[in-house]
Every structure is written in C-alpha cells, then in structure tokens.
Design a protein around this motif. Structure first.
Motif, PDB file in Angstrom:
ATOM      1  N   LYS A 120       0.831  -1.210   0.000  1.00 59.65           N
ATOM      2  CA  LYS A 120       0.000   0.000   0.000  1.00 59.65           C
ATOM      3  C   LYS A 120       0.863   1.257   0.000  1.00 59.65           C
ATOM      4  O   LYS A 120       0.550   2.243  -0.677  1.00 59.65           O
ATOM      5  N   LEU A 121       1.944   1.213   0.748  1.00 62.25           N
ATOM      6  CA  LEU A 121       2.861   2.348   0.782  1.00 62.25           C
ATOM      7  C   LEU A 121       3.517   2.553  -0.580  1.00 62.25           C
ATOM      8  O   LEU A 121       3.687   3.696  -1.047  1.00 62.25           O
ATOM      9  N   LEU A 122       3.856   1.463  -1.243  1.00 60.63           N
ATOM     10  CA  LEU A 122       4.460   1.549  -2.572  1.00 60.63           C
ATOM     11  C   LEU A 122       3.465   2.112  -3.581  1.00 60.63           C
ATOM     12  O   LEU A 122       3.843   2.892  -4.468  1.00 60.63           O
ATOM     13  N   GLU A 123       2.199   1.745  -3.455  1.00 61.68           N
ATOM     14  CA  GLU A 123       1.162   2.282  -4.352  1.00 61.68           C
ATOM     15  C   GLU A 123       1.059   3.797  -4.231  1.00 61.68           C
ATOM     16  O   GLU A 123       0.868   4.493  -5.232  1.00 61.68           O
ATOM     17  N   ILE A 124       1.188   4.301  -3.004  1.00 63.66           N
ATOM     18  CA  ILE A 124       1.164   5.755  -2.789  1.00 63.66           C
ATOM     19  C   ILE A 124       2.366   6.405  -3.479  1.00 63.66           C
ATOM     20  O   ILE A 124       2.239   7.464  -4.102  1.00 63.66           O
ATOM     21  N   GLN A 125       3.512   5.766  -3.387  1.00 60.17           N
ATOM     22  CA  GLN A 125       4.716   6.291  -4.033  1.00 60.17           C
ATOM     23  C   GLN A 125       4.568   6.273  -5.559  1.00 60.17           C
ATOM     24  O   GLN A 125       5.000   7.210  -6.239  1.00 60.17           O
ATOM     25  N   VAL A 126       3.941   5.226  -6.088  1.00 62.88           N
ATOM     26  CA  VAL A 126       3.735   5.124  -7.541  1.00 62.88           C
ATOM     27  C   VAL A 126       2.854   6.273  -8.033  1.00 62.88           C
ATOM     28  O   VAL A 126       3.105   6.850  -9.088  1.00 62.88           O
ATOM     29  N   VAL A 127       1.820   6.599  -7.262  1.00 61.32           N
ATOM     30  CA  VAL A 127       0.942   7.716  -7.622  1.00 61.32           C
ATOM     31  C   VAL A 127       1.749   9.010  -7.709  1.00 61.32           C
ATOM     32  O   VAL A 127       1.587   9.809  -8.642  1.00 61.32           O
ATOM     33  N   GLU A 128       2.642   9.214  -6.748  1.00 60.52           N
ATOM     34  CA  GLU A 128       3.475  10.419  -6.727  1.00 60.52           C
ATOM     35  C   GLU A 128       4.459  10.420  -7.901  1.00 60.52           C
ATOM     36  O   GLU A 128       4.633  11.442  -8.566  1.00 60.52           O
ATOM     37  N   TYR A 129       5.093   9.280  -8.153  1.00 65.61           N
ATOM     38  CA  TYR A 129       6.033   9.196  -9.269  1.00 65.61           C
ATOM     39  C   TYR A 129       5.314   9.426 -10.604  1.00 65.61           C
ATOM     40  O   TYR A 129       5.843  10.085 -11.499  1.00 65.61           O
ATOM     41  N   ARG A 130       4.113   8.883 -10.741  1.00 63.50           N
ATOM     42  CA  ARG A 130       3.335   9.045 -11.975  1.00 63.50           C
ATOM     43  C   ARG A 130       3.046  10.523 -12.225  1.00 63.50           C
ATOM     44  O   ARG A 130       3.155  11.004 -13.355  1.00 63.50           O
ATOM     45  N   HIS A 131       2.685  11.223 -11.159  1.00 68.24           N
ATOM     46  CA  HIS A 131       2.424  12.662 -11.277  1.00 68.24           C
ATOM     47  C   HIS A 131       3.692  13.414 -11.678  1.00 68.24           C
ATOM     48  O   HIS A 131       3.664  14.277 -12.576  1.00 68.24           O
ATOM     49  N   ARG A 132       4.792  13.085 -11.046  1.00 65.09           N
ATOM     50  CA  ARG A 132       6.051  13.794 -11.334  1.00 65.09           C
ATOM     51  C   ARG A 132       6.529  13.558 -12.752  1.00 65.09           C
ATOM     52  O   ARG A 132       7.123  14.450 -13.365  1.00 65.09           O
ATOM     53  N   LEU A 133       6.284  12.367 -13.295  1.00 65.51           N
ATOM     54  CA  LEU A 133       6.754  12.037 -14.643  1.00 65.51           C
ATOM     55  C   LEU A 133       5.975  12.754 -15.741  1.00 65.51           C
ATOM     56  O   LEU A 133       6.331  12.653 -16.921  1.00 65.51           O
ATOM     57  N   SER A 134       4.925  13.467 -15.373  1.00 64.33           N
ATOM     58  CA  SER A 134       4.204  14.292 -16.348  1.00 64.33           C
ATOM     59  C   SER A 134       4.143  15.746 -15.874  1.00 64.33           C
ATOM     60  O   SER A 134       3.289  16.510 -16.315  1.00 64.33           O
ATOM     61  N   ASP A 135       5.060  16.091 -14.979  1.00 63.59           N
ATOM     62  CA  ASP A 135       5.080  17.434 -14.382  1.00 63.59           C
ATOM     63  C   ASP A 135       6.237  18.245 -14.980  1.00 63.59           C
ATOM     64  O   ASP A 135       7.396  17.826 -14.901  1.00 63.59           O
ATOM     65  N   ILE A 136       5.924  19.390 -15.564  1.00 61.38           N
ATOM     66  CA  ILE A 136       6.936  20.224 -16.208  1.00 61.38           C
ATOM     67  C   ILE A 136       7.969  20.714 -15.198  1.00 61.38           C
ATOM     68  O   ILE A 136       9.166  20.817 -15.512  1.00 61.38           O
ATOM     69  N   SER A 137       7.539  21.032 -13.988  1.00 54.55           N
ATOM     70  CA  SER A 137       8.483  21.498 -12.972  1.00 54.55           C
ATOM     71  C   SER A 137       9.532  20.442 -12.660  1.00 54.55           C
ATOM     72  O   SER A 137      10.721  20.755 -12.511  1.00 54.55           O
ATOM     73  N   TRP A 138       9.113  19.182 -12.559  1.00 55.82           N
ATOM     74  CA  TRP A 138      10.072  18.107 -12.303  1.00 55.82           C
ATOM     75  C   TRP A 138      10.972  17.882 -13.517  1.00 55.82           C
ATOM     76  O   TRP A 138      12.157  17.567 -13.371  1.00 55.82           O
ATOM     77  N   PHE A 139      10.419  18.031 -14.704  1.00 55.02           N
ATOM     78  CA  PHE A 139      11.214  17.896 -15.927  1.00 55.02           C
ATOM     79  C   PHE A 139      12.324  18.950 -15.956  1.00 55.02           C
ATOM     80  O   PHE A 139      13.500  18.627 -16.187  1.00 55.02           O
ATOM     81  N   MET A 140      11.962  20.220 -15.708  1.00 54.17           N
ATOM     82  CA  MET A 140      12.949  21.297 -15.749  1.00 54.17           C
ATOM     83  C   MET A 140      13.946  21.177 -14.599  1.00 54.17           C
ATOM     84  O   MET A 140      15.123  21.513 -14.744  1.00 54.17           O
ATOM     85  N   ARG A 141      13.468  20.688 -13.463  1.00 54.81           N
ATOM     86  CA  ARG A 141      14.368  20.462 -12.333  1.00 54.81           C
ATOM     87  C   ARG A 141      15.412  19.412 -12.691  1.00 54.81           C
ATOM     88  O   ARG A 141      16.612  19.580 -12.411  1.00 54.81           O
ATOM     89  N   ALA A 142      14.954  18.307 -13.314  1.00 56.12           N
ATOM     90  CA  ALA A 142      15.867  17.231 -13.691  1.00 56.12           C
ATOM     91  C   ALA A 142      16.815  17.667 -14.804  1.00 56.12           C
ATOM     92  O   ALA A 142      17.895  17.069 -14.969  1.00 56.12           O
ATOM     93  N   LEU A 143      16.438  18.688 -15.557  1.00 62.03           N
ATOM     94  CA  LEU A 143      17.308  19.231 -16.596  1.00 62.03           C
ATOM     95  C   LEU A 143      18.324  20.210 -16.016  1.00 62.03           C
ATOM     96  O   LEU A 143      19.527  20.137 -16.293  1.00 62.03           O
ATOM     97  N   ASN A 144      17.858  21.137 -15.199  1.00 62.21           N
ATOM     98  CA  ASN A 144      18.699  22.251 -14.756  1.00 62.21           C
ATOM     99  C   ASN A 144      19.682  21.904 -13.638  1.00 62.21           C
ATOM    100  O   ASN A 144      20.810  22.403 -13.616  1.00 62.21           O
ATOM    101  N   GLU A 145      19.248  21.077 -12.686  1.00 63.83           N
ATOM    102  CA  GLU A 145      20.106  20.809 -11.526  1.00 63.83           C
ATOM    103  C   GLU A 145      21.440  20.152 -11.894  1.00 63.83           C
ATOM    104  O   GLU A 145      22.497  20.593 -11.436  1.00 63.83           O
TER     105      GLU A 145
END
Length: 329
Positions: A120-145
């Motif tokens: 159940k805890l992993l399912e919660i993490q998957v939901v968060e990862y799924r959101h981040r993988l379509s999030d422009i802020s996370w994309f630009m963060r992973a590019l710029n940092e």
C-alpha cells in the motif's frame, strides 16, 4: 509576485508549454566569455544531451529547443494519456532511470516480497512518481540541476547558476504553438550567431533538418504527422516539410542582410489563417509580446476562466496578433 505552477499549467486547456531558463551572476551557459576568454561551448552538449535523455524518461515530449549563450528555450508537450497507460512497474522503472527512488521501490525492482502494508505504501509512491513524470516542474528540475552542478564545479564556485525559477507559458492554440516553435528555432539567427537554420548548432531545427535529409524525423522530438485523420498517431498536425520551409523563409525575412519573403500560398499559414505580417511579428517578438499564456483571445479567455483569473494578461496582443485574415477583412 510569482505564481505557483499549478495555477499556470492546465492540461485541460493545452498540453503545450514554452519554458525558459536563464543564468545568473553573468554566468555562461555556453559560448565564449569576452572578459576572460574562456570557452564554454562544450556546455551546449551537456544541456542538449540531458534534455533529449529526459524526453525518453518523462511522459513529456520535446517539440523545439535552442541552447543560447546564457539561457535555454524549450517547447514541451505533456502526454497525459501515456503516463496514465503506464503500469505501476513501468512507472517505477521510468523513475529509476533518473532517481534512486525509495527503499521500497528498490526492493520491488529486485523482486523482494512485500507485505500488505508495504504494498500500500508503494502504491502511494507510484501515484506520486506518476504525477512527477508528467510534471513540467520536475522535468525542468531534472534538466537544470545536473547542469548547474557541473557548471559550478567547473567554475570552482557555489551558489545559484540558474535564476530562481524557470519561466513557463501556456500555448493555447495551433497558431501559438507553431509561432512559438519557430521563435525558438530562429533564436540563433536573431542573435546573429548562426546564418541559417541548418547552421544553428544545438537546436531542434538543425536536428529536424538533418533527419529530413534522410527522409526521416528525429526520434527524440515530437514528430510532425500531417493533417488530422482517423487513427492519427501522436504528433504535431502539420507537414514537417511545410514547417521546415516556413522556418527557412521566416529566417530570411528576419535577417537584415538577406532578402526573403513568405509565400502567401504556404500551407501552414493558410491553415492558421494568419496574415504574413502577424506571423513575422510573432516569430520575431514572441517573448516580448506574451509574458504569460499565448493564443487567440477566445482560447485565452477560456484558459483564464478555468484557472479563475480575473485579469487576462496579454489580451490586447492576443487580439491583435492572433487575429485572422477574415477578421481583418
């Protein structure tokens, strides 16, 4: 005051966004520092390689990009349907291509048996990862940092390399998307660091031209798929040949030392129903005309209403420069 990203990004209105990151402290992303004589040109490859790598991991497509001396332009498209279609295992696999994840996700990948609470805890993490993988802020963060860390190490200093936040603007209709892409692709020509699109190093237009010479399209970029039809593949609903010709002819008009004109019969401008003078204005001054969302007045009004904004920033320019030939006539 800067707005939260969630008040800017509205996938219901458009999946297309133009993002800009700029350097601080007179830092050089690339190019030659005329004060010290140091050549930072190799950093262009850092940025381009990382950008195209991220396009393979995130559910976000790269439509256009240009790596300039002290800033970066990129036009992105959020693929909401793709990220929804990924299984939990696929989400974790994609996330682990860039980040270490959690102890639970690492155990899951190794094939360790998880109890019910851990699942159940992993399912919660998957939901968060799924959101981040379509999030422009996370994309630009992973590019710029990573680029900032490498640049700071090379410069022998600490602190910010990029401005605090990247600029993001929604592209609300076809005219806004195409004119912004052309604006990005023609950045090196306007800056007089390249004479032609095919000589514009570390840009999407050069990559598209190189692939077109082999009658192909670059796999790393969102493709042009032609006119709308049944069972249409994912991509930009225009012809790649028309777009490349349009950018070339627009570049000829922008360059003061070159004479050129855009044919009135060009398919893209006919479909967008934009006057040539409006197209040239948008491709030359897009960044000045629109600080926020860009598109025609109707799409801008719908976007502001959905996000409950009282003021339509850029409404005057939207009405003037995205006005159609019929409206003018």
């Amino acid at each position: 005051m800067p707005k939260a990203r969630k008040t800017i990004v509205s996938v219901q209105d458009t999946p297309f966004y133009h993002c800009v990151s700029r350097c601080v402290r007179r830092a050089f992303l690339c190019g030659i520092d005329r004060y010290t004589g140091v050549n930072y040109e190799h950093r262009r490859k850092w940025v381009e390689s990382r950008l195209l790598e991220l396009a393979e991991v995130f559910a976000i497509d790269v439509c256009a990009y240009a790596v300039m001396t002290n800033h970066l332009h990129v036009v992105l498209r959020i693929d909401a349907e793709l990220v929804k279609a990924w299984s939990g295992e696929e989400v974790i696999t994609q996330w682990h291509k860039l980040f270490s994840g959690s102890l639970l996700s690492q155990r899951f990948v190794k094939g360790d048996k998880l109890n019910q609470w851990e699942k159940k805890l992993l399912e919660i993490q998957v939901v968060e990862y799924r959101h981040r993988l379509s999030d422009i802020s996370w994309f630009m963060r992973a590019l710029n940092e990573p680029v900032a860390r490498m640049a700071n190490k090379e410069d022998g200093c600490k602190g910010r390399f990029w401005e605090g936040r990247f600029k993001s603007q929604a592209l609300l209709d076809e005219a806004a998307i195409l004119s912004c892409m052309a604006y990005v692709d023609l950045n090196p020509i306007r800056a007089q660091i390249a004479k032609t699109p095919e000589q514009s190093d570390f840009t999407s237009i050069k990559r598209r031209i190189k692939a077109a010479l082999n009658n192909e399209q670059p796999e790393e970029l969102l493709p042009f798929v032609g006119n709308e039809r049944l069972n249409m593949p994912n991509g930009l609903t225009f012809s790649v040949e028309d777009y490349l010709v349009l950018v070339e002819e627009t570049g000829c008009c922008i360059r003061e030392d070159k004479c050129g004109s855009i044919k009135q019969s060009l398919h893209i401008l006919e479909r967008l129903n934009l006057p040539t003078k409006n197209w040239l204005k948008l491709c030359n001054e897009f960044g000045k005309l629109f600080k926020g969302a860009a598109g025609n007045l109707q799409s801008l009004s719908t976007y502001c209403e959905r996000l409950k904004r009282c003021r339509r920033q850029g409404a005057a320019n939207a009405k003037r420069w995205f006005e159609t030939k019929n409206a003018i006539g």
